[in-house]
Write an enzyme that holds these catalytic residues in place. Sequence first.
Site, PDB file in Angstrom:
ATOM      1  N   LYS A  64      12.857  -5.442   4.491  1.00  0.00           N
ATOM      2  CA  LYS A  64      11.787  -4.643   3.903  1.00  0.00           C
ATOM      3  C   LYS A  64      12.256  -4.124   2.554  1.00  0.00           C
ATOM      4  CE  LYS A  64       8.851  -0.646   4.709  1.00  0.00           C
ATOM      5  NZ  LYS A  64       8.426   0.361   5.685  1.00  0.00           N
TER       6      LYS A  64
ATOM      7  N   LYS B  90       8.760  -8.347   4.486  1.00  0.00           N
ATOM      8  CA  LYS B  90       7.725  -7.488   3.916  1.00  0.00           C
ATOM      9  C   LYS B  90       8.142  -6.959   2.554  1.00  0.00           C
ATOM     10  CE  LYS B  90       5.749  -3.045   4.817  1.00  0.00           C
ATOM     11  NZ  LYS B  90       5.849  -1.845   5.568  1.00  0.00           N
TER      12      LYS B  90
HETATM   13  C1  PBG Z   1       6.119   2.823   7.117  1.00  0.00           C
HETATM   14  C2  PBG Z   1       5.412   1.636   6.606  1.00  0.00           C
HETATM   15  C3  PBG Z   1       4.964   1.350   5.299  1.00  0.00           C
HETATM   16  C4  PBG Z   1       4.246   0.153   5.385  1.00  0.00           C
HETATM   17  C5  PBG Z   1       4.296  -0.268   6.705  1.00  0.00           C
HETATM   18  N1  PBG Z   1       5.042   0.645   7.428  1.00  0.00           N
HETATM   19  C6  PBG Z   1       5.045   2.129   4.051  1.00  0.00           C
HETATM   20  C7  PBG Z   1       6.289   2.357   3.351  1.00  0.00           C
HETATM   21  O1  PBG Z   1       7.352   1.867   3.679  1.00  0.00           O
HETATM   22  O2  PBG Z   1       6.198   3.131   2.410  1.00  0.00           O
HETATM   23  C8  PBG Z   1       3.522  -0.518   4.258  1.00  0.00           C
HETATM   24  C9  PBG Z   1       2.429  -1.425   4.638  1.00  0.00           C
HETATM   25  C10 PBG Z   1       1.484  -1.786   3.554  1.00  0.00           C
HETATM   26  O3  PBG Z   1       1.681  -1.492   2.363  1.00  0.00           O
HETATM   27  O4  PBG Z   1       0.464  -2.413   3.889  1.00  0.00           O
HETATM   28  N2  PBG Z   1       7.405   2.985   6.688  1.00  0.00           N
END
Ligand code: PBG
Length: 329
Positions: free
Chosen positions: A197, A250
């Site tokens: 991520k 992601k």
């Molecule tokens: C929680 C989380 C996030 C997303 C999914 N789980 C936000 C972040 O890390 O700030 C983002 C998903 C999206 O942008 O569609 N940590």
Amino acid sequence: MIHRPRRLRRGQALRDLVAQTIVTPADFILPLFIIPGRGKSRPVKSMPGVSQLTPDLAVKELKRAEKLGVRGYILFGVTPAEAKDDRGSHAHAPDNEVCTAVRRAKDAGIDMVAISDLCFCEYTSHGHCGKLCDDERLVVDNDATLEMLCAQAVNHARAGFDVVAPSGMMDGTVAALRQALDGEGFDHIAILSYAVKYASAFYGPFRDAAQSAPGKGDRQGYQMDFRNGREALREAALDEQQGADMLMVKPGMAYLDILARLREQTQLPLAAYQVSGEYAMLKAAAQNGWLDGERVLRESVYAFKRAGADMILTYAACELSERASNGVV
Ligand code: PBG
């Protein structure tokens, strides 16, 4: 001899016959934002077609998704400001928004895979993904946060989630979760790790939708630096060693290279997340008449599948499934 690849592009039937990738509604996971209360649907401005939903309306939406052939959903809790504190206690409430929604969905007989996003940014008053050990420098305490994640996972398993998806990028998360879940009799609950991520500006609209933007600072101290490719393979390998059942990359569209490389490295099922900003930019261009919205959405999910994803998290899951023909997106 002249090679003529064009021979196999003559007509739709022949193209269908030699097509190397197929996307079906069964590949999709639908993300939903859950607010407290009843009968309320609040549109998210920066994500056309997406609304925050109360548990009753979420169940309605899931029934629609199930009918369309979508097989999974992931829930994000939208915590009212007054329920937030510096340790995200609301995440542990057995009757919070996401727990209520999944219980209702299971009671309603919805036979889809229920996935919970495990993180604290939606629950903490400061908006960071765990407990801060240094409030001044906004450093998240890794190991204290692991304990919180374990408690959150057990709470979600009790509520009825089938899969937990840790998204906070804390080191050692998967091993800690596996031990905690097994210890409470939840050895059948799978872990879908957001192994890779990146600290990405493409999460912008999500943070509006989940009301989870950090008050101060950013997430670069725990999420990955987008300049790094090999590090993604290492993160994924670590999670696999710790017992992850599935891995996620992601964002998706801007990281297809990572997805393709990871496909070579692992036998685990892989998920790609078409994140809020990726969805929003396609929608915005379509609304302006600059792109054909239907076609670019479809093309984008094929890209994930072609690069090696087994499943795709997308806000367009229902929309794409509605337009599927003969079960094919
Ligand atoms: C929680 C989380 C996030 C997303 C999914 N789980 C936000 C972040 O890390 O700030 C983002 C998903 C999206 O942008 O569609 N940590």
